[in-house]
Write a protein that holds these residues in place. Structure first.
Motif, PDB file in Angstrom:
ATOM      1  N   ARG B 127     -13.714  71.667 -27.456  1.00  0.00           N
ATOM      2  CA  ARG B 127     -13.877  72.766 -28.412  1.00  0.00           C
ATOM      3  C   ARG B 127     -15.258  73.394 -28.288  1.00  0.00           C
ATOM      4  O   ARG B 127     -15.426  74.607 -28.374  1.00  0.00           O
ATOM      5  CB  ARG B 127     -13.685  72.242 -29.850  1.00  0.00           C
ATOM      6  CG  ARG B 127     -12.247  72.231 -30.293  1.00  0.00           C
ATOM      7  CD  ARG B 127     -12.173  72.129 -31.801  1.00  0.00           C
ATOM      8  NE  ARG B 127     -12.338  70.765 -32.260  1.00  0.00           N
ATOM      9  CZ  ARG B 127     -12.711  70.418 -33.485  1.00  0.00           C
ATOM     10  NH1 ARG B 127     -12.973  71.343 -34.385  1.00  0.00           N
ATOM     11  NH2 ARG B 127     -12.825  69.148 -33.818  1.00  0.00           N
ATOM     12  N   LEU B 128     -16.264  72.526 -28.084  1.00  0.00           N
ATOM     13  CA  LEU B 128     -17.642  73.003 -27.961  1.00  0.00           C
ATOM     14  C   LEU B 128     -17.770  73.903 -26.728  1.00  0.00           C
ATOM     15  O   LEU B 128     -18.440  74.924 -26.753  1.00  0.00           O
ATOM     16  CB  LEU B 128     -18.584  71.794 -27.854  1.00  0.00           C
ATOM     17  CG  LEU B 128     -20.073  72.052 -28.061  1.00  0.00           C
ATOM     18  CD1 LEU B 128     -20.335  72.747 -29.379  1.00  0.00           C
ATOM     19  CD2 LEU B 128     -20.853  70.751 -28.014  1.00  0.00           C
ATOM     20  N   ARG B 129     -17.082  73.500 -25.665  1.00  0.00           N
ATOM     21  CA  ARG B 129     -17.099  74.307 -24.439  1.00  0.00           C
ATOM     22  C   ARG B 129     -16.523  75.698 -24.700  1.00  0.00           C
ATOM     23  O   ARG B 129     -17.067  76.704 -24.252  1.00  0.00           O
ATOM     24  CB  ARG B 129     -16.274  73.603 -23.367  1.00  0.00           C
ATOM     25  CG  ARG B 129     -16.111  74.466 -22.132  1.00  0.00           C
ATOM     26  CD  ARG B 129     -15.309  73.754 -21.077  1.00  0.00           C
ATOM     27  NE  ARG B 129     -15.058  74.646 -19.953  1.00  0.00           N
ATOM     28  CZ  ARG B 129     -13.923  75.294 -19.773  1.00  0.00           C
ATOM     29  NH1 ARG B 129     -12.935  75.179 -20.619  1.00  0.00           N
ATOM     30  NH2 ARG B 129     -13.785  76.095 -18.728  1.00  0.00           N
ATOM     31  N   ASN B 130     -15.425  75.748 -25.446  1.00  0.00           N
ATOM     32  CA  ASN B 130     -14.822  77.048 -25.748  1.00  0.00           C
ATOM     33  C   ASN B 130     -15.774  77.916 -26.556  1.00  0.00           C
ATOM     34  O   ASN B 130     -15.815  79.128 -26.384  1.00  0.00           O
ATOM     35  CB  ASN B 130     -13.499  76.861 -26.499  1.00  0.00           C
ATOM     36  CG  ASN B 130     -12.431  76.299 -25.583  1.00  0.00           C
ATOM     37  OD1 ASN B 130     -12.561  76.375 -24.364  1.00  0.00           O
ATOM     38  ND2 ASN B 130     -11.391  75.733 -26.169  1.00  0.00           N
ATOM     39  N   THR B 131     -16.572  77.256 -27.409  1.00  0.00           N
ATOM     40  CA  THR B 131     -17.566  77.990 -28.193  1.00  0.00           C
ATOM     41  C   THR B 131     -18.576  78.657 -27.257  1.00  0.00           C
ATOM     42  O   THR B 131     -18.963  79.809 -27.446  1.00  0.00           O
ATOM     43  CB  THR B 131     -18.313  77.026 -29.147  1.00  0.00           C
ATOM     44  OG1 THR B 131     -17.343  76.374 -29.953  1.00  0.00           O
ATOM     45  CG2 THR B 131     -19.291  77.770 -30.025  1.00  0.00           C
ATOM     46  N   ILE B 132     -18.984  77.913 -26.233  1.00  0.00           N
ATOM     47  CA  ILE B 132     -19.946  78.470 -25.278  1.00  0.00           C
ATOM     48  C   ILE B 132     -19.331  79.652 -24.553  1.00  0.00           C
ATOM     49  O   ILE B 132     -19.931  80.712 -24.420  1.00  0.00           O
ATOM     50  CB  ILE B 132     -20.360  77.413 -24.228  1.00  0.00           C
ATOM     51  CG1 ILE B 132     -20.987  76.208 -24.910  1.00  0.00           C
ATOM     52  CG2 ILE B 132     -21.338  78.017 -23.233  1.00  0.00           C
ATOM     53  CD1 ILE B 132     -21.387  75.122 -23.932  1.00  0.00           C
ATOM     54  N   LEU B 133     -18.092  79.449 -24.083  1.00  0.00           N
ATOM     55  CA  LEU B 133     -17.439  80.508 -23.321  1.00  0.00           C
ATOM     56  C   LEU B 133     -17.267  81.758 -24.181  1.00  0.00           C
ATOM     57  O   LEU B 133     -17.492  82.873 -23.708  1.00  0.00           O
ATOM     58  CB  LEU B 133     -16.087  80.029 -22.789  1.00  0.00           C
ATOM     59  CG  LEU B 133     -16.168  78.943 -21.707  1.00  0.00           C
ATOM     60  CD1 LEU B 133     -14.778  78.513 -21.268  1.00  0.00           C
ATOM     61  CD2 LEU B 133     -16.967  79.433 -20.500  1.00  0.00           C
TER      62      LEU B 133
END
Lengths: 142, 142
Positions: B127-133
């Motif tokens: 989920r954190l990765r999607n936030t970055i993207l």
């Protein structure tokens, strides 16, 4: 970087144990090195034969089992989910979630090169946050 | 969101055990619920008296200890590092790293409300990765 690979965060020291070792012996290995799992490798072929975790030993302690004699080979997990060192850390996290596991042996071209645990990924979290903040310019110039 | 709190990802079901329970009994609790730790609560005051983990039980199995009789109170960790549910997940990750621990009991105003583990944090990573993207616009509109 966001697409950090398994290779960047994995533990390179892998502890292996013989399938003939007892539950007590593997508990001693875990306690001595402060680790939560060991890989069981076939001494003849050097192939990965299984994984034994603290939870597996716990189940033996919980049962009516003679832990001083029961062998790792009788209670290890034989079907091991592994990952390539070039995989991204989010792929690894998704794989752990999918299989409800906390450790992934890292195997490149059939060779065991490390192990990735939820602890490795947790230690990486603060760095990931800084990546986000930088992406947003809130840490610009820092 | 980047500043996700402990409350958003913690496990709300907390398993407690009596200090008088044996190593075998706590192993049974761990195996039954597929958990790695239990909190030891003082039955008189309801205060957190300690934490017992798989690693603690492992050390007993590894030693020359009679696991069917040794009590949790004799080998639990008494000084427990806790966190507030409103703390951010990166604070929690940093605290775990600092103390070399994998679990943080979550305590609000002296009341035990949950537990945060490296597994909870790992499940949060994708989920954190999607936030970055999203922050970078690569997932814009998705």
């Amino acid at each position: 970087m966001i697409e950090q690979s398994v290779d960047d965060v994995m533990t390179r020291t892998v502890h292996t144990i013989d399938a003939e070792a007892t539950a007590c012996e593997v508990a001693r290995l875990f306690a001595e090195h402060d680790i939560g799992s060991a890989l069981v490798v076939d001494p003849a072929t050097d192939d990965l034969a299984g994984i034994v975790t603290q939870s597996d030993v716990m189940a033996q302690v919980a049962g009516d089992v003679e832990i001083a004699t029961v062998s790792v080979g009788s209670f290890m997990t034989r079907s091991v989910v592994t990952i390539d060192s070039s995989a991204s850390i989010h792929e690894a996290a998704a794989l752990m979630r999918e299989h409800s596991i906390r450790r992934l042996p890292v195997v490149d071209d059939g060779e065991l090169v490390g192990i990735l645990t939820t602890t490795n990924l947790t230690h990486y979290l603060p760095r990931l946050r800084n990546t986000i903040l930088r992406a947003r310019g809130e840490l610009a110039g820092q």
